[in-house]
Design a protein around this motif. Structure first.
Motif, mmCIF file in Angstrom:
data_model
loop_
_atom_site.group_PDB
_atom_site.id
_atom_site.type_symbol
_atom_site.label_atom_id
_atom_site.label_comp_id
_atom_site.label_asym_id
_atom_site.label_seq_id
_atom_site.Cartn_x
_atom_site.Cartn_y
_atom_site.Cartn_z
ATOM 1 N N LYS A 298 5.553 5.556 -5.895
ATOM 2 C CA LYS A 298 5.693 4.570 -4.823
ATOM 3 C C LYS A 298 4.483 4.605 -3.888
ATOM 4 C CE LYS A 298 9.936 3.125 -5.757
ATOM 5 N NZ LYS A 298 10.214 1.735 -6.180
ATOM 6 N N SER A 299 4.331 3.551 -3.115
ATOM 7 C CA SER A 299 3.280 3.513 -2.103
ATOM 8 C C SER A 299 3.785 4.207 -0.836
ATOM 9 C CB SER A 299 2.908 2.070 -1.774
ATOM 10 O OG SER A 299 3.941 1.450 -1.013
ATOM 11 N N ARG B 77 -3.552 7.112 -7.340
ATOM 12 C CA ARG B 77 -3.822 6.470 -6.053
ATOM 13 C C ARG B 77 -3.116 7.169 -4.895
ATOM 14 N NH1 ARG B 77 -2.886 0.111 -4.558
ATOM 15 N NH2 ARG B 77 -1.847 0.191 -6.583
ATOM 16 N N GLN B 78 -1.863 7.600 -5.117
ATOM 17 C CA GLN B 78 -1.133 8.258 -4.026
ATOM 18 C C GLN B 78 -1.766 9.587 -3.621
ATOM 19 O OE1 GLN B 78 0.002 7.679 -7.098
ATOM 20 N NE2 GLN B 78 1.575 9.115 -7.769
ATOM 21 N N TYR C 256 -4.846 8.879 -1.202
ATOM 22 C CA TYR C 256 -4.475 8.460 0.153
ATOM 23 C C TYR C 256 -4.649 9.667 1.090
ATOM 24 C CZ TYR C 256 -1.614 5.964 3.648
ATOM 25 O OH TYR C 256 -1.153 5.314 4.769
ATOM 26 N N GLU D 61 -0.274 -0.491 4.387
ATOM 27 C CA GLU D 61 -0.475 -1.373 3.233
ATOM 28 C C GLU D 61 -1.951 -1.733 3.059
ATOM 29 O OE1 GLU D 61 2.342 -4.387 4.213
ATOM 30 O OE2 GLU D 61 4.052 -3.226 3.439
ATOM 31 N N TRP E 11 -3.462 1.225 1.260
ATOM 32 C CA TRP E 11 -3.014 1.274 -0.133
ATOM 33 C C TRP E 11 -3.749 0.230 -0.973
ATOM 34 C CZ3 TRP E 11 -0.815 4.733 -2.987
ATOM 35 C CH2 TRP E 11 -0.150 4.395 -4.166
ATOM 36 N N GLU F 186 -6.887 0.553 -4.256
ATOM 37 C CA GLU F 186 -6.774 -0.031 -5.594
ATOM 38 C C GLU F 186 -8.158 -0.211 -6.215
ATOM 39 O OE1 GLU F 186 -4.507 -3.692 -7.898
ATOM 40 O OE2 GLU F 186 -4.676 -3.730 -5.714
#
Length: 379
Positions: free
Chosen positions: A61-62, A215-216, A219, A288, A291, A295
């Motif tokens: 999840k983001s 990606r997570q 962050y 957001e 996030w 990408e």
């Protein structure tokens, strides 16, 4: 051991779980921790697998998706939301050797980790790893954990960041020390370890670069750590504001106009709701934005990194203020022991006291914006 099958969630199932948590808030306060059956409900909501990569059975999840879930849980009970927020630990653990991470989450993508990291305690190098001894405060969520972590400093290791040693929860003694007014049901007791040998591959440096490139995991970790806590204050504020709104149509026992018809309440309620909605919108918009940037970029820009920290501090402080404003509208009954408004106010204020979200983090954000020195590790 095969990974547990994912539980298909429906809005009705989530609503039932949140309703149950809301109804049991007084029980949690008396226990001073969140019981195991509720931790199991968190698992069914996907709390602990949220950041785990899909290849290990997780949901990937983001941060915004996870924080929205934590806000919902926190609106039902802030202590429950605080404990659930440590589902973020799947990102901390990404600094482990990949083989260790794979072992943990391939066997159980819902593995629950809790730790107490400061102050790091001295550990000796012995055959098989590091011998861990000591006692650490602030073990939030330890009562429902599968794995426990403790901050250590190994002889001869000059790193400024703590090394975190991971061990099975049953190797850790919980020392009953948690007796607070705010966030009283988080079970943030001390943890005590007496001579457990932890292999090097079951340790990680808190704040170091993850061993995987999902990606997570790119962050900013400290920003995420502050955000998952800050959103608890937004949930508590939402609950307090909803309580005032729901009571606005009730007839007054004194014969006065119902609360929602009183101009002063209308004005102050709108102000409080505006404080909450403004902080909430900025918070999620910024998460957001980051996030989306990740990408196509390897890392977020410095400006965005600073804003990620700043919006967390703002969410905590504005959540606490909105909950305080709601309490002020609650009338004389709001001072009764255990009243939802006073509990939400104190819980939200307690979030804003956390070191990741305190007044010093606002100062640090301003300093960073002017390229002036900041506290170590910021942003």
């Amino acid at each position: 051991m095969n990974a547990p099958a994912k539980v298909a969630q429906t809005p009705d199932a989530k609503d039932r779980i949140l309703s149950d948590i809301r109804a049991r808030a007084t029980e949690f306060q008396a226990l001073r921790h969140i019981p195991q059956d509720v931790v199991d409900q968190f698992k069914s909501l996907g709390v602990y697998r949220a950041f785990v990569p899909e290849r290990f059975g997780g949901d990937a999840k983001s941060p915004a998706q996870f924080c929205r879930l934590i806000e919902d849980i926190s609106a039902a009970d802030a202590s429950a939301g605080w404990v659930a927020s440590f589902g973020v630990s799947a990102t901390y653990l990404a600094t482990l050797p990949q083989e260790t991470y794979t072992k943990i989450f391939s066997e159980n993508p819902d593995a629950v980790f809790a730790g107490a990291m400061f102050p790091p305690q001295p550990a000796k190098t012995v055959p098989g790893g590091y011998e861990v001894r000591g006692q650490w405060p602030w073990g939030s969520g330890i009562m429902g954990a599968d794995l426990a972590g403790a901050g250590i400093k190994v002889e001869g290791n000059d790193t400024k960041l703590p090394l975190i040693a991971i061990m099975p929860r049953d190797k850790v003694e919980v020392v009953d020390t948690w007796n607070t007014v705010g966030l009283a049901a988080t079970g943030s007791h001390d943890i005590k370890v007496d001579g457990v040998v932890v292999p090097p591959e079951w340790t990680f440096i808190r704040g170091s670069k993850p061993t995987m490139d999902d990606r997570q995991f790119r962050y900013p970790s400290m920003a995420l750590a502050s955000q998952v806590l800050a959103v608890v204050a937004l949930g508590a504020a939402r609950a307090a504001l909803d309580y005032i709104h729901e009571g606005g149509s009730r007839a007054s026992v004194t014969g006065a106009p119902k609360p929602g018809a009183r101009p002063y309440l209308q004005t102050e309620y709108a102000k409080a709701r505006g404080v909450y909605l403004g902080a909430q919108a900025l918070f999620y918009d910024t998460l957001e934005e980051a996030w989306d940037a990740l990408e196509h970029d390897e890392a977020v820009s410095r400006d965005l990194h600073i804003r990620l920290r700043m919006v967390a501090s703002k969410a905590a402080k504005d959540g606490a203020e909105a909950a305080r404003m709601a309490f002020a509208l609650g009338g004389s009954t709001a001072i009764e022991k255990g009243h939802p408004l006073i509990r939400n106010m104190i819980d939200a204020a307690s979030v804003a006291q956390h070191a990741f979200l305190s007044e010093g983090t606002i100062t640090a954000a301003g300093a960073a914006m002017f390229d002036e020195p900041t506290m170590p590790g910021y942003p």
